[in-house]
Design a protein around this motif. Structure first.
Motif, mmCIF file in Angstrom:
data_model
loop_
_atom_site.group_PDB
_atom_site.id
_atom_site.type_symbol
_atom_site.label_atom_id
_atom_site.label_comp_id
_atom_site.label_asym_id
_atom_site.label_seq_id
_atom_site.Cartn_x
_atom_site.Cartn_y
_atom_site.Cartn_z
ATOM 1 N N ALA A 19 0.833 -1.206 0.000
ATOM 2 C CA ALA A 19 0.000 0.000 0.000
ATOM 3 C C ALA A 19 0.865 1.253 0.000
ATOM 4 O O ALA A 19 0.549 2.242 -0.677
ATOM 5 C CB ALA A 19 -0.926 -0.008 1.214
ATOM 6 N N LEU A 20 1.967 1.233 0.747
ATOM 7 C CA LEU A 20 2.871 2.388 0.764
ATOM 8 C C LEU A 20 3.510 2.588 -0.609
ATOM 9 O O LEU A 20 3.547 3.718 -1.117
ATOM 10 C CB LEU A 20 3.958 2.191 1.816
ATOM 11 N N LEU A 21 3.986 1.521 -1.226
ATOM 12 C CA LEU A 21 4.614 1.639 -2.547
ATOM 13 C C LEU A 21 3.610 2.122 -3.589
ATOM 14 O O LEU A 21 3.956 2.923 -4.468
ATOM 15 C CB LEU A 21 5.221 0.303 -2.964
ATOM 16 N N GLN A 22 2.369 1.659 -3.505
ATOM 17 C CA GLN A 22 1.342 2.132 -4.431
ATOM 18 C C GLN A 22 1.069 3.623 -4.227
ATOM 19 O O GLN A 22 0.880 4.366 -5.195
ATOM 20 C CB GLN A 22 0.060 1.325 -4.241
ATOM 21 N N HIS A 23 1.079 4.051 -2.973
ATOM 22 C CA HIS A 23 0.876 5.469 -2.659
ATOM 23 C C HIS A 23 2.028 6.300 -3.222
ATOM 24 O O HIS A 23 1.808 7.359 -3.835
ATOM 25 C CB HIS A 23 0.791 5.636 -1.147
ATOM 26 N N LEU A 24 3.247 5.827 -3.058
ATOM 27 C CA LEU A 24 4.413 6.549 -3.570
ATOM 28 C C LEU A 24 4.382 6.620 -5.094
ATOM 29 O O LEU A 24 4.730 7.646 -5.685
ATOM 30 C CB LEU A 24 5.700 5.865 -3.100
ATOM 31 N N HIS A 25 3.959 5.525 -5.722
ATOM 32 C CA HIS A 25 3.855 5.515 -7.182
ATOM 33 C C HIS A 25 2.815 6.527 -7.654
ATOM 34 O O HIS A 25 3.035 7.247 -8.639
ATOM 35 C CB HIS A 25 3.486 4.109 -7.666
ATOM 36 N N ALA A 26 1.669 6.587 -6.957
ATOM 37 C CA ALA A 26 0.615 7.534 -7.333
ATOM 38 C C ALA A 26 1.104 8.973 -7.174
ATOM 39 O O ALA A 26 0.816 9.832 -8.028
ATOM 40 C CB ALA A 26 -0.626 7.298 -6.474
ATOM 41 N N LEU A 27 1.843 9.241 -6.103
ATOM 42 C CA LEU A 27 2.382 10.588 -5.905
ATOM 43 C C LEU A 27 3.380 10.949 -7.000
ATOM 44 O O LEU A 27 3.399 12.078 -7.502
ATOM 45 C CB LEU A 27 3.058 10.686 -4.533
ATOM 46 N N ALA A 71 1.492 11.645 -10.236
ATOM 47 C CA ALA A 71 0.818 12.934 -10.181
ATOM 48 C C ALA A 71 1.796 14.078 -10.367
ATOM 49 O O ALA A 71 1.482 15.096 -11.016
ATOM 50 C CB ALA A 71 0.081 13.077 -8.854
ATOM 51 N N ALA A 72 2.996 13.915 -9.844
ATOM 52 C CA ALA A 72 4.007 14.968 -9.967
ATOM 53 C C ALA A 72 4.494 15.131 -11.400
ATOM 54 O O ALA A 72 4.920 16.214 -11.804
ATOM 55 C CB ALA A 72 5.194 14.670 -9.044
ATOM 56 N N ARG A 73 4.397 14.048 -12.177
ATOM 57 C CA ARG A 73 4.849 14.097 -13.580
ATOM 58 C C ARG A 73 3.786 14.669 -14.507
ATOM 59 O O ARG A 73 4.104 15.036 -15.642
ATOM 60 C CB ARG A 73 5.247 12.699 -14.049
ATOM 61 N N GLU A 74 2.542 14.714 -14.056
ATOM 62 C CA GLU A 74 1.470 15.228 -14.907
ATOM 63 C C GLU A 74 1.637 16.716 -15.122
ATOM 64 O O GLU A 74 1.944 17.459 -14.182
ATOM 65 C CB GLU A 74 0.109 14.946 -14.277
ATOM 66 N N PRO A 75 1.431 17.199 -16.359
ATOM 67 C CA PRO A 75 1.557 18.633 -16.621
ATOM 68 C C PRO A 75 0.509 19.430 -15.878
ATOM 69 O O PRO A 75 -0.645 18.998 -15.715
ATOM 70 C CB PRO A 75 1.364 18.721 -18.127
ATOM 71 N N SER A 76 0.885 20.575 -15.369
ATOM 72 C CA SER A 76 -0.040 21.434 -14.630
ATOM 73 C C SER A 76 -1.072 22.031 -15.567
ATOM 74 O O SER A 76 -0.784 22.412 -16.708
ATOM 75 C CB SER A 76 0.738 22.561 -13.932
ATOM 76 N N THR A 77 -2.317 22.098 -15.085
ATOM 77 C CA THR A 77 -3.393 22.669 -15.900
ATOM 78 C C THR A 77 -3.654 24.124 -15.521
ATOM 79 O O THR A 77 -4.531 24.752 -16.101
ATOM 80 C CB THR A 77 -4.688 21.866 -15.706
#
Length: 204
Positions: free
Chosen positions: A186-194, A197-203
């Motif tokens: 669960a921690l690794l999945q959370h870190l992956h999601a973060l 999200a950080a790589r997504e271009p800002s809108t």
């Protein structure tokens, strides 16, 4: 994590290609099960610094909620889980007593993420851990250890711990290897999601 290399009893030296070591810290109050979790999930015999509790320490450490506790971690616990031939998790269990909190900042250095282990009967004991992780900007999840069932709903726990909605809150049994592995997943999945999200271009 279910590969043969992650099964208990595998004490073979790491392959020379295991060049991606990921540091995970398990923190929380005194007697919440941090040492137990490291022991249950590590593929090697964990290194621990447990010492027998003495009468001299009774006035310093509040044992009123853990009267059967006879030993305590005085530095840190250490365990290891091999993910694959190139990636290894290094687990550090932090000491819970207030007199050892000065060690936490050093343990947090280079940490990928953390698990805050909680005894729902003593929620206030978890506030300092959460505060320090937020201060360091260290991503974390909260795992409620099973001490006979929680009387709180998840919403009540989130409110009491003042958790951000994005912080995962899960139940676990630190004594159980499968349950402890699920916490780390669960921690690794959370870190992956973060990270995603950080790589997504800002809108904005």
């Amino acid at each position: 994590m279910d590969s043969a290399t992650s099964e208990r009893g595998n004490t073979e030296a790491l392959s020379a290609t295991a060049d991606n070591g990921l540091k995970i810290v398990i923190v929380g109050g005194f007697g919440v099960g941090k040492t137990t979790m490291v022991r249950s999930v590590s593929e090697i015999r964990p290194l621990n610094t447990e010492e027998t509790m003495t009468e001299a320490g009774r006035p310093v450490d509040d044992t009123s909620a853990v009267r059967n506790k006879t030993s305590t971690t005085v530095a840190f616990d250490f365990g290891r889980i091999t993910i694959d031939e190139r990636t290894v998790l290094y687990l550090f269990g932090a000491p819970g007593q207030e007199r050892f909190w000065f060690l936490w900042d050093r343990l947090f250095a280079g940490t990928l993420g953390a698990v805050v282990l909680v005894d729902t009967r003593r929620l206030a004991d978890s506030w300092y851990a959460i505060d320090r992780l937020e201060h360091h900007g260290t991503p974390f999840i909260v795992a409620c250890n099973d001490f006979g069932g929680s009387i709180h709903t998840p919403e009540q726990l989130r409110a009491a711990l003042d958790l951000h909605p994005d912080v995962p809150l899960i139940d676990c049994d630190a004594r159980d290897r499968t349950s402890s592995k699920y916490v780390l997943i669960a921690l690794l999945q959370h870190l992956h999601a973060l990270s995603a999200a950080a790589r997504e271009p800002s809108t904005s």
